[in-house]
Write an enzyme that holds these catalytic residues in place. Structure first.
Site, PDB file in Angstrom:
ATOM      1  N   LEU A 150       0.808  -1.230   0.000  1.00 11.61           N
ATOM      2  CA  LEU A 150       0.000   0.000   0.000  1.00 11.61           C
ATOM      3  C   LEU A 150       0.840   1.278   0.000  1.00 11.61           C
ATOM      4  CD1 LEU A 150      -2.986  -0.968   2.378  1.00 11.61           C
ATOM      5  CD2 LEU A 150      -2.876  -1.109  -0.110  1.00 11.61           C
ATOM      6  N   ARG A 195      10.792  16.807 -21.447  1.00 12.21           N
ATOM      7  CA  ARG A 195      11.045  16.120 -20.177  1.00 12.21           C
ATOM      8  C   ARG A 195      12.244  15.206 -20.383  1.00 12.21           C
ATOM      9  NH1 ARG A 195       6.155  12.600 -17.672  1.00 12.21           N
ATOM     10  NH2 ARG A 195       6.736  11.270 -19.412  1.00 12.21           N
ATOM     11  N   TYR A 219      14.461   3.226 -13.910  1.00  7.76           N
ATOM     12  CA  TYR A 219      13.222   2.443 -13.892  1.00  7.76           C
ATOM     13  C   TYR A 219      13.262   1.362 -14.978  1.00  7.76           C
ATOM     14  CZ  TYR A 219       8.436   1.198 -15.071  1.00  7.76           C
ATOM     15  OH  TYR A 219       7.308   0.487 -15.393  1.00  7.76           O
ATOM     16  N   ASN A 275      13.659  -2.106  -4.642  1.00  6.81           N
ATOM     17  CA  ASN A 275      12.268  -2.600  -4.739  1.00  6.81           C
ATOM     18  C   ASN A 275      12.071  -3.522  -5.930  1.00  6.81           C
ATOM     19  OD1 ASN A 275      11.446  -1.210  -2.527  1.00  6.81           O
ATOM     20  ND2 ASN A 275      10.470   0.454  -3.664  1.00  6.81           N
ATOM     21  N   SER A 286       0.910  21.077 -19.168  1.00 14.29           N
ATOM     22  CA  SER A 286       2.163  21.401 -19.842  1.00 14.29           C
ATOM     23  C   SER A 286       2.415  20.381 -20.940  1.00 14.29           C
ATOM     24  CB  SER A 286       3.335  21.339 -18.857  1.00 14.29           C
ATOM     25  OG  SER A 286       3.149  22.273 -17.827  1.00 14.29           O
ATOM     26  N   SER A 337       7.460   2.727 -10.047  1.00 15.23           N
ATOM     27  CA  SER A 337       7.259   2.871 -11.500  1.00 15.23           C
ATOM     28  C   SER A 337       7.291   4.307 -12.016  1.00 15.23           C
ATOM     29  CB  SER A 337       5.931   2.221 -11.896  1.00 15.23           C
ATOM     30  OG  SER A 337       4.875   2.904 -11.270  1.00 15.23           O
ATOM     31  N   ILE A 352       6.918  -7.597  -1.097  1.00 16.20           N
ATOM     32  CA  ILE A 352       7.380  -8.740  -1.894  1.00 16.20           C
ATOM     33  C   ILE A 352       8.698  -9.287  -1.357  1.00 16.20           C
ATOM     34  CG2 ILE A 352       6.161  -8.290  -4.049  1.00 16.20           C
ATOM     35  CD1 ILE A 352       8.650  -6.831  -5.086  1.00 16.20           C
TER      36      ILE A 352
HETATM   37  N1  UFG Z   1       3.376  14.536 -21.067  1.00 17.03           N
HETATM   38  C1  UFG Z   1       3.199  15.903 -21.227  1.00 17.03           C
HETATM   39  N2  UFG Z   1       2.747  16.603 -20.156  1.00 17.03           N
HETATM   40  C2  UFG Z   1       2.485  16.041 -18.941  1.00 17.03           C
HETATM   41  C3  UFG Z   1       2.678  14.643 -18.802  1.00 17.03           C
HETATM   42  C4  UFG Z   1       3.142  13.919 -19.884  1.00 17.03           C
HETATM   43  O1  UFG Z   1       3.430  16.464 -22.292  1.00 17.03           O
HETATM   44  O2  UFG Z   1       2.091  16.774 -18.021  1.00 17.03           O
HETATM   45  C5  UFG Z   1       3.860  13.764 -22.216  1.00 17.03           C
HETATM   46  C6  UFG Z   1       5.159  13.039 -21.943  1.00 17.03           C
HETATM   47  O3  UFG Z   1       6.242  13.874 -22.234  1.00 17.03           O
HETATM   48  C7  UFG Z   1       5.041  11.855 -22.885  1.00 17.03           C
HETATM   49  C8  UFG Z   1       3.530  11.579 -22.945  1.00 17.03           C
HETATM   50  O4  UFG Z   1       2.914  12.759 -22.470  1.00 17.03           O
HETATM   51  O5  UFG Z   1       5.462  12.202 -24.155  1.00 17.03           O
HETATM   52  C9  UFG Z   1       3.111  10.426 -22.072  1.00 17.03           C
HETATM   53  O6  UFG Z   1       3.663  10.626 -20.778  1.00 17.03           O
HETATM   54  P1  UFG Z   1       3.267   9.717 -19.517  1.00 17.03           P
HETATM   55  O7  UFG Z   1       4.008  10.275 -18.343  1.00 17.03           O
HETATM   56  O8  UFG Z   1       1.791   9.606 -19.424  1.00 17.03           O
HETATM   57  O9  UFG Z   1       3.810   8.286 -19.915  1.00 17.03           O
HETATM   58  P2  UFG Z   1       5.270   7.838 -20.364  1.00 17.03           P
HETATM   59  O10 UFG Z   1       5.191   7.576 -21.841  1.00 17.03           O
HETATM   60  O11 UFG Z   1       6.325   8.738 -19.908  1.00 17.03           O
HETATM   61  O12 UFG Z   1       5.481   6.522 -19.489  1.00 17.03           O
HETATM   62  C10 UFG Z   1       4.633   5.421 -19.532  1.00 17.03           C
HETATM   63  C11 UFG Z   1       4.617   4.762 -18.170  1.00 17.03           C
HETATM   64  C12 UFG Z   1       5.989   4.289 -17.791  1.00 17.03           C
HETATM   65  C13 UFG Z   1       6.482   3.376 -18.868  1.00 17.03           C
HETATM   66  C14 UFG Z   1       6.410   4.031 -20.209  1.00 17.03           C
HETATM   67  C15 UFG Z   1       6.771   3.071 -21.275  1.00 17.03           C
HETATM   68  O13 UFG Z   1       4.185   5.683 -17.211  1.00 17.03           O
HETATM   69  O14 UFG Z   1       5.929   3.593 -16.575  1.00 17.03           O
HETATM   70  O15 UFG Z   1       5.094   4.503 -20.453  1.00 17.03           O
HETATM   71  O16 UFG Z   1       6.298   3.476 -22.493  1.00 17.03           O
HETATM   72  F1  UFG Z   1       7.759   3.064 -18.634  1.00 17.03           F
END
Ligand code: UFG
Length: 325
Positions: A39, A281, A143, A94, A206, A79, A58
Site C-alpha cells: 500500500l 522532459r 526504472y 524494490n 504542460s 514505477s 514482496i
Molecule cells: N506529457 C506531457 N505533459 C504532462 C505529462 C506527460 O506532455 O504533463 C507527455 C510526456 O512527455 C510523454 C507523454 O505525455 O510524451 C506520455 O507521458 P506519460 O508520463 O503519461 O507516460 P510515459 O510515456 O512517460 O510513461 C509510460 C509509463 C511508464 C512506462 C512508459 C513506457 O508511465 O511507466 O510509459 O512506455 F515506462
C-alpha cells in the site's frame, strides 16, 4: 494445470491500477486471488471485490507463498521514471531486490509459473517504427533498467529451474474498468493530468516539448486500454511453458501525439483545456509504438477497446466519480 479450472493466484501489487484490474478479471473468470501489496502506492479501495488481501512486501514473499498457489502475477514495483533518476537505489532495491526475493520464494514453494509486468521503458529511445521484442534494449532511466534486469533474472530462472514465465512489456496504459481506475499521488501521467484540468483541479497542462520529429512535434505514445491489458494476463497464464521465458509487447500497435490526446479530452469532456508549451522532459523518447505481432501469435490476443475516445471516456467517468466522492 489447465487455466480453465479454478486456480489460485498470488497477485503482487493488486491494490494498484493495472494489478487491480487484472485481479478483477481473474476473479470474474472464477479464480481465487490473494493480493500482496504494501500500500505504498496502491489503495485499499483499489482492491477488487472478492480478493483476499495480505498487507506485506514482496521482499517477504516467502512468508506468504506455499504450494497451493498455481502462479504469481507480479505487478508490484516502483514505477516513476523521474523518481528513478533522482533515487535509483530505490528502484534496484524494490524492483530488482524485491523480485529476486519473490523468485527465490516461488522456487522454495514449488510455484512454477509467473507473469511479470515489464515495460516499453526497457527499449530506451528507439527512434521511429514499431518495436518488436527483439528490438535493442537500451533503457534511458533506472526504472527501465531495473525492469530489464528483472527480465534477465527471470530468463535465468526459466533456463536453470524450469520456471514458466511471460514478461509483458506494457506501453501506455489508459482507461478504467468498473470502479477501478488510474490514481497516482503525485500524478505524472498525461491522461489523468489532462482530466484534472478538465475537472478544474489544475489550471493547465504542460506539453513537454513540441520540437520532436513527429507529425505535430509532440511525443507519440501507444495507448492501450487497461481491460485489454488485463485480458492479456489471462492469455499469458494459459500459454506459459516450463523452461520458456516469453517476452511480449502489449500495445495497440498505433500511436497518438500528446496534442491528439489533449484534443480528444476536449471533445470527450466538452471542457476548456488550456495548454502551456514546456521544455522536453528528460529521458522522453519521441516515439514509442508496439508491434502487436507476438501478442497476437503467441497469446492469441488482440486489443478490442483501445480506441482513444473510448479510453478517455472511461478515464473521464472514473475521474469524475472520484472527484465527487
Ligand atoms: N506529457 C506531457 N505533459 C504532462 C505529462 C506527460 O506532455 O504533463 C507527455 C510526456 O512527455 C510523454 C507523454 O505525455 O510524451 C506520455 O507521458 P506519460 O508520463 O503519461 O507516460 P510515459 O510515456 O512517460 O510513461 C509510460 C509509463 C511508464 C512506462 C512508459 C513506457 O508511465 O511507466 O510509459 O512506455 F515506462
Amino acid at each position: 494445470m489447465s487455466e480453465t479450472a479454478s486456480s489460485k493466484y498470488l497477485v503482487t501489487g493488486g491494490a494498484g491500477y493495472v494489478g487491480g484490474v487484472a485481479a478483477a478479471h481473474l476473479l470474474e473468470a472464477g479464480h481465487e486471488v490473494v493480493v500482496l501489496d504494501d500500500l505504498t502506492t496502491g489503495f485499499r479501495e483499489g482492491l477488487p471485490r472478492g480478493a483476499s488481501f495480505v498487507h506485506g512486501r514482496i521482499q517477504d514473499a516467502a512468508r506468504y507463498l506455499d504450494p497451493s498457489f498455481d502462479a504469481v502475477l507480479h505487478f508490484a514495483a516502483s514505477s516513476q521514471v523521474g523518481e528513478s533518476v533522482a533515487n535509483p537505489g530505490k528502484y534496484w532495491d524494490n524492483n530488482v531486490g524485491g523480485t529476486l526475493a519473490l523468485l527465490t520464494a516461488m522456487r522454495a514453494a514449488g510455484v512454477g509459473k509467473l507473469v511479470f509486468s515489464s515495460t516499453a521503458a526497457t527499449y530506451g529511445d528507439p527512434g521511429q517504427g514499431a518495436l518488436t521484442e527483439t528490438s535493442a534494449t537500451a533503457p534511458t532511466n533506472p526504472y527501465g533498467a531495473s525492469k530489464l534486469a528483472v527480465d534477465h533474472m527471470i530468463a535465468g530462472e526459466c533456463a536453470a529451474h524450469g520456471l514458466a514465465a511471460v514478461s509483458l512489456r506494457y506501453f501506455n496504459v489508459a482507461g478504467a474498468y468498473g470502479e477501478l481506475g488510474e490514481r497516482h499521488d503525485p500524478e505524472t501521467h498525461l491522461i489523468p493530468l489532462v482530466l484534472q484540468v478538465a475537472l478544474g483541479q489544475r489550471e493547465s497542462v504542460s506539453v513537454f516539448g513540441e520540437d520532436y520529429p513527429t507529425p505535430d512535434g509532440t511525443c507519440v505514445r501507444d495507448y492501450i486500454h487497461v481491460a485489454d491489458l488485463a485480458r492479456a494476463h489471462l492469455c499469458a497464464l494459459r500459454v506459459a511453458t516450463p523452461g520458456e521465458h516469453l517476452v511480449c509487447n502489449l500495445g495497440n500497435g498505433g500511436g497518438f501525439t500528446v496534442r491528439e490526446v489533449i484534443e480528444t479530452v476536449r471533445k470527450v469532456t466538452g471542457r476548456e483545456i488550456p495548454e502551456i508549451v514546456a521544455p522536453r522532459r528528460p529521458g522522453d523518447p519521441a516515439v514509442l509504438v508496439a508491434s502487436t505481432r507476438t501478442a497476437r501469435e503467441r497469446l492469441g490476443w488482440t486489443p478490442t477497446r483501445s480506441d482513444l475516445t473510448g479510453m478517455v471516456t472511461d478515464a473521464w467517468n472514473f475521474a469524475r466519480r472520484n472527484a465527487s466522492s
